[in-house]
Design an enzyme around this catalytic site. Structure first.
Site, PDB file in Angstrom:
ATOM      1  N   TYR A   1     103.960 -69.477 -26.286  1.00 24.54           N
ATOM      2  CA  TYR A   1     104.736 -69.214 -25.071  1.00 24.54           C
ATOM      3  C   TYR A   1     104.898 -70.459 -24.170  1.00 24.54           C
ATOM      4  CZ  TYR A   1     105.596 -68.143 -20.274  1.00 24.54           C
ATOM      5  OH  TYR A   1     106.096 -68.216 -19.008  1.00 24.54           O
TER       6      TYR A   1
ATOM      7  N   HIS B   1     100.677 -64.592 -21.059  1.00 24.40           N
ATOM      8  CA  HIS B   1     101.951 -63.914 -21.334  1.00 24.40           C
ATOM      9  C   HIS B   1     101.768 -62.663 -22.188  1.00 24.40           C
ATOM     10  CE1 HIS B   1     106.441 -64.210 -21.251  1.00 24.40           C
ATOM     11  NE2 HIS B   1     106.108 -64.720 -20.085  1.00 24.40           N
TER      12      HIS B   1
ATOM     13  N   GLU C   1      96.740 -65.730 -16.048  1.00 17.73           N
ATOM     14  CA  GLU C   1      97.883 -64.848 -15.759  1.00 17.73           C
ATOM     15  C   GLU C   1      98.188 -63.935 -16.949  1.00 17.73           C
ATOM     16  OE1 GLU C   1     101.206 -67.099 -14.375  1.00 17.73           O
ATOM     17  OE2 GLU C   1     102.641 -65.627 -15.111  1.00 17.73           O
TER      18      GLU C   1
ATOM     19  N   GLU D   1     104.416 -60.043 -12.705  1.00 17.14           N
ATOM     20  CA  GLU D   1     105.789 -60.565 -12.669  1.00 17.14           C
ATOM     21  C   GLU D   1     106.787 -59.595 -13.295  1.00 17.14           C
ATOM     22  OE1 GLU D   1     105.144 -64.231 -14.934  1.00 17.14           O
ATOM     23  OE2 GLU D   1     106.420 -63.382 -16.479  1.00 17.14           O
TER      24      GLU D   1
ATOM     25  N   ARG E   1     101.863 -60.721  -8.502  1.00 22.23           N
ATOM     26  CA  ARG E   1     102.961 -61.645  -8.832  1.00 22.23           C
ATOM     27  C   ARG E   1     104.349 -61.032  -8.751  1.00 22.23           C
ATOM     28  NH1 ARG E   1     103.475 -66.017 -10.575  1.00 22.23           N
ATOM     29  NH2 ARG E   1     104.361 -65.769 -12.645  1.00 22.23           N
TER      30      ARG E   1
ATOM     31  N   HIS F   1     106.281 -64.526  -8.429  1.00 29.09           N
ATOM     32  CA  HIS F   1     107.003 -65.085  -9.569  1.00 29.09           C
ATOM     33  C   HIS F   1     108.058 -66.068  -9.075  1.00 29.09           C
ATOM     34  CE1 HIS F   1     109.485 -64.264 -13.421  1.00 29.09           C
ATOM     35  NE2 HIS F   1     108.465 -65.041 -13.708  1.00 29.09           N
TER      36      HIS F   1
ATOM     37  N   GLU G   1     104.801 -69.810  -7.350  1.00 25.81           N
ATOM     38  CA  GLU G   1     105.310 -70.483  -8.558  1.00 25.81           C
ATOM     39  C   GLU G   1     106.611 -71.189  -8.203  1.00 25.81           C
ATOM     40  OE1 GLU G   1     106.357 -67.802 -11.731  1.00 25.81           O
ATOM     41  OE2 GLU G   1     106.190 -69.383 -13.234  1.00 25.81           O
TER      42      GLU G   1
HETATM   43  O1  KDG Z   1     112.179 -63.920 -17.794  1.00 25.49           O
HETATM   44  C1  KDG Z   1     110.902 -64.205 -18.260  1.00 25.49           C
HETATM   45  C2  KDG Z   1     110.321 -65.391 -17.574  1.00 25.49           C
HETATM   46  O2  KDG Z   1     110.565 -65.321 -16.220  1.00 25.49           O
HETATM   47  C3  KDG Z   1     108.826 -65.447 -17.807  1.00 25.49           C
HETATM   48  O3  KDG Z   1     108.604 -65.633 -19.175  1.00 25.49           O
HETATM   49  C4  KDG Z   1     108.225 -66.548 -16.990  1.00 25.49           C
HETATM   50  O4  KDG Z   1     105.976 -65.841 -17.479  1.00 25.49           O
HETATM   51  C5  KDG Z   1     106.755 -66.458 -16.781  1.00 25.49           C
HETATM   52  C6  KDG Z   1     106.235 -67.151 -15.600  1.00 25.49           C
HETATM   53  O5  KDG Z   1     105.036 -67.035 -15.376  1.00 25.49           O
HETATM   54  O6  KDG Z   1     107.006 -67.798 -14.920  1.00 25.49           O
HETATM   55 MG    MG Z   2     104.128 -65.479 -16.370  1.00 30.77          MG
END
Ligand code: KDG
Ligand code: MG
Length: 408
Positions: free
Chosen positions: A160, A217, A241, A267, A288, A317, A344
């Protein structure tokens, strides 16, 4: 005061930003962001076909009642598409409220609790050495906090938020490869054996003061996540996270029982009901949720207040899929929230993006200083908007090596 019309624009430099502009009979207008990454046409259609016709004639100052009207009144509640649409309306109404009061939104919430808000950048590397260079770049730029994502040796495809090749561009988050999802292959064992030591090496190289964050992720099961969180305790992460999928809010208990590593989640949430048990049971340390599909400022304020009762701080986010409008909504909340943690931030400030969304929010030394202009402090240049159109994309999907579909 009445809403006279509203318009939705889809497009932007490298991203399909969904921008809502609400006009009033007093000439004041408000802006909102309904971007839902890789599903942008859906909140746009919901706004155009269902919500805007109902908005016309409403008093824009009644943002609470309008929020309730759409949320409670819809019957089919929640979900990211609907909440992104309500979120955009809500942001635009707070923007109007600030403009008619002649005050920046943070003053409407209770005023500033801090001068600037700490942000974190995304460092990424095809391998550990590549990642160290990326971290160094942000440290040199004055960042106090950096999220680190690293290629895993022997992983069948890049993990990721990691580029395929060393030194390649940061497009890893924005280039989502057309409408048919790209397939990534994931190997939990390799990740769990490699990543804790990589994080320890980054801590060793950059010393105790740098805030290090890492995003799993959603790739681990609750048990694996508990083991991982325990393993990385000596690294003293600022946060870990999305260590596991949080659909089952109780599953997070296992991580808490086994580790003191701070946990950040939310998020993908779009309601206070997605996180109320996580917060009330103090199973997370950072929330988030985003201002867009989190339902706008009105709902985020309620989440922030609930979180504050339970020692949970904010960490909204801020992936590049958010336009400068929802980022501004979050900057105003960050300036006010007594329980602010971190924001972020991915560099949005390209000349093209600034031309489309003129603003004077200031980013300096890893801190964001919110604009003092009335409302959200971001504008939208419609003539610039004519340069962009919609281009379809999709998130990748993840499979285990035997083909089983896994969590992206
Ligand atoms: O749309 C998906 C992304 O925003 C995501 O994969 C981003 O995990 C993410 C982050 O922490 O910014
Ligand atoms: Mg994320």
């Amino acid at each position: 005061m009445k809403i006279t019309s509203a318009q939705v624009f889809v497009g932007g430099p490298g991203k399909n930003y969904v921008t809502l502009k609400i006009m009033t009979d007093q000439g004041v207008y408000g802006l909102g962001d309904a971007t839902l990454n890789n599903r942008e046409t859906l909140p746009a259609a919901y706004l155009q076909d269902y919500l805007i016709p109902a908005l016309i004639g409403m008093d824009p100052r009644r943002s609470e009642d309008i929020w309730q009207f759409f949320y409670r009144g819809a019957y089919f509640r929640r979900g990211p598409i609907a909440m992104a649409a309500y979120g955009a309306i809500d942001m635009a109404l707070w923007d109007i409220k600030g403009k008619i009061a002649g005050l920046p939104c943070y003053d409407l919430f209770g005023g500033k609790s801090r001068n600037g808000a700490m942000v974190y950048a995304h460092a990424t590397g095809a391998d550990l050495e590549d990642l160290m260079d990326s971290v160094q770049h942000f440290v040199d730029d004055g960042y106090k906090a950096v999220r680190v994502q690293c290629g895993i040796p022997g992983m069948p495809s890049a993990s990721y938020a990691v580029p395929e090749e060393k030194g390649s561009s940061t497009e890893y988050m924005t280039n989502f490869s057309g409408i048919r999802p790209k397939v990534e292959t994931w190997d939990t064992g390799k990740y769990m054996r490699y990543m804790p030591q990589a994080l320890a090496d980054i801590r060793e190289r950059f010393g105790p003061d740098l805030h290090i964050l890492h995003d799993v992720h959603h790739r681990l099961t609750p048990r694996e996540a508990a083991a991982f969180a325990k393993d990385v305790e000596p690294v003293d992460l600022y946060w870990l996270e999305d260590p596991t999928v949080a659909d089952d809010q109780d599953a997070l208990k296992l991580i808490r029982q086994h580790s003191t590593t701070p946990i950040a989640i939310g998020e993908v949430f779009n309601s206070i009901w997605d996180c109320n048990k996580l917060i009330e049971n103090e199973l997370i340390d950072f929330i988030r949720v985003a201002a867009t599909y989190g339902g706008g400022i009105t709902q985020l304020k309620r989440i922030i207040d609930l979180a504050g009762l339970h020692h949970v701080r904010t960490g909204f986010h801020g992936a590049p899929s958010h336009s400068p409008i929802s980022m501004a909504a979050q900057y105003h909340l960050n300036a006010w929230a007594p329980n602010f943690g971190i924001q972020e931030y991915l560099v949005l400030g390209t000349p093209e993006c600034d031309a489309l969304f003129p603003h004077d929010h200031l980013m300096e030394n890893g801190m964001v200083y919110v604009s003092d202009a009335p409302g959200l402090g971001v504008d939208f240049d419609e003539s610039e908007a004519t340069k962009y159109s919609y281009s379809a994309g999709s998130h990748p999907v993840v499979r285990l090596q035997d083909g089983t579909l896994w969590n992206y």
